[in-house]
Design a protein around this motif. Structure first.
Motif: not given
Length: 259
Positions: A75-81
């Motif tokens: 729930r505490r994420s850094f998404i790299v896309t």
């Protein structure tokens, strides 16, 4: 606005305008529903669910047929896309509730800035190298407030056939945060439709939006949640950028090898 674009993609044909009008009406109705809901819920919740509801609805009204593979790791994420189309934003936010790091050019458009702010968007000036430290501080603060934050690491859109080099400057915000924030690569996969819906070249954003709203068959999108980066892949910002891009390119290659 009929005819073809310079790269061969079709602009909106006359017969598609009724569908565009219907979808625009649906988007307006959704906005009129969700904005009062946002302000009604604002005093009672730290993470307002109205923006996620709105963005999920935007994707549905635009004809996005959404599938997911894998799950958000934390729930505490850094998404790299990767980044292909404006559809990326409502689809990913509607699925995960993520906020975004966005180029400050969007902040110059009043109504758009207002909508982005409702979803806790962090605006950064990517070409202002002197302000990188301040931008990193913004990203760290946003992670603490929003829980999940997404960056389009290419810094622009691609045609979806692969990835462009990932920019690493803002990943500095994650250095030293290995225990508290997961860094998760995500591949936005439009399949064979990627080139036809991609927002690339000199096409105006409004034209791209209208072309997608005019598609009677809609748009297929699979969101692939790839494994979070491991400790050795988080040594520094450049290592993180390289590892995240390699993960997405690897997923693309694996899918093509089985096609």
């Amino acid at each position: 606005m009929a005819g073809a674009l310079s790269d061969g993609r079709s602009a909106v044909p006359a017969w598609a305008w009724p569908l565009v009008a219907l979808r625009l009406t649906g988007l307006l109705a959704l906005l009129l529903l969700c904005v009062p809901l946002y302000y009604a819920l604002a005093p009672f919740t730290r993470r307002n669910p109205a923006p996620r509801l709105f963005l999920r609805g935007v994707a549905a009204i635009a004809g996005v047929r959404l599938r997911t593979r894998g799950t958000l790791s934390s729930r505490r994420s850094f998404i790299v896309t990767n980044h292909v189309s404006w559809i990326d934003i409502p689809a990913l936010a509607g699925t995960t509730g993520t906020a975004f790091v966005a180029h400050d050019g969007l902040a110059q458009i009043g109504p758009l800035r207002w909508l982005c702010a409702l979803n806790d968007t962090v605006f950064v000036a990517r070409h202002e190298r002197r302000s990188v430290a301040a931008q990193v501080a913004q990203v760290r603060q946003a992670l603490g407030e929003s829980g999940t934050l997404t960056i389009f690491a290419e810094g622009t859109t691609s045609d979806g056939s692969g990835t462009l080099p990932f920019k690493s400057s803002l990943l500095s915000a994650l250095e030293g945060e290995a225990q508290s924030v997961a860094v998760q690569p995500v591949w936005l996969d439009y399949g064979s439709d990627a080139r036809r819906i991609a927002w690339v070249g000199d096409e105006p954003g409004l034209d791209n939006a209208l072309r997608i709203l005019a598609r009677p068959g809609g748009v297929d999108l699979t969101i692939h949640f790839l494994p979070p980066l491991e400790a050795h892949e988080r040594a520094d910002r450049k290592v993180m950028a390289t590892a995240a891009r390699a993960a997405i390119d690897g997923a693309i290659a694996r899918l093509r090898s089985h096609a």
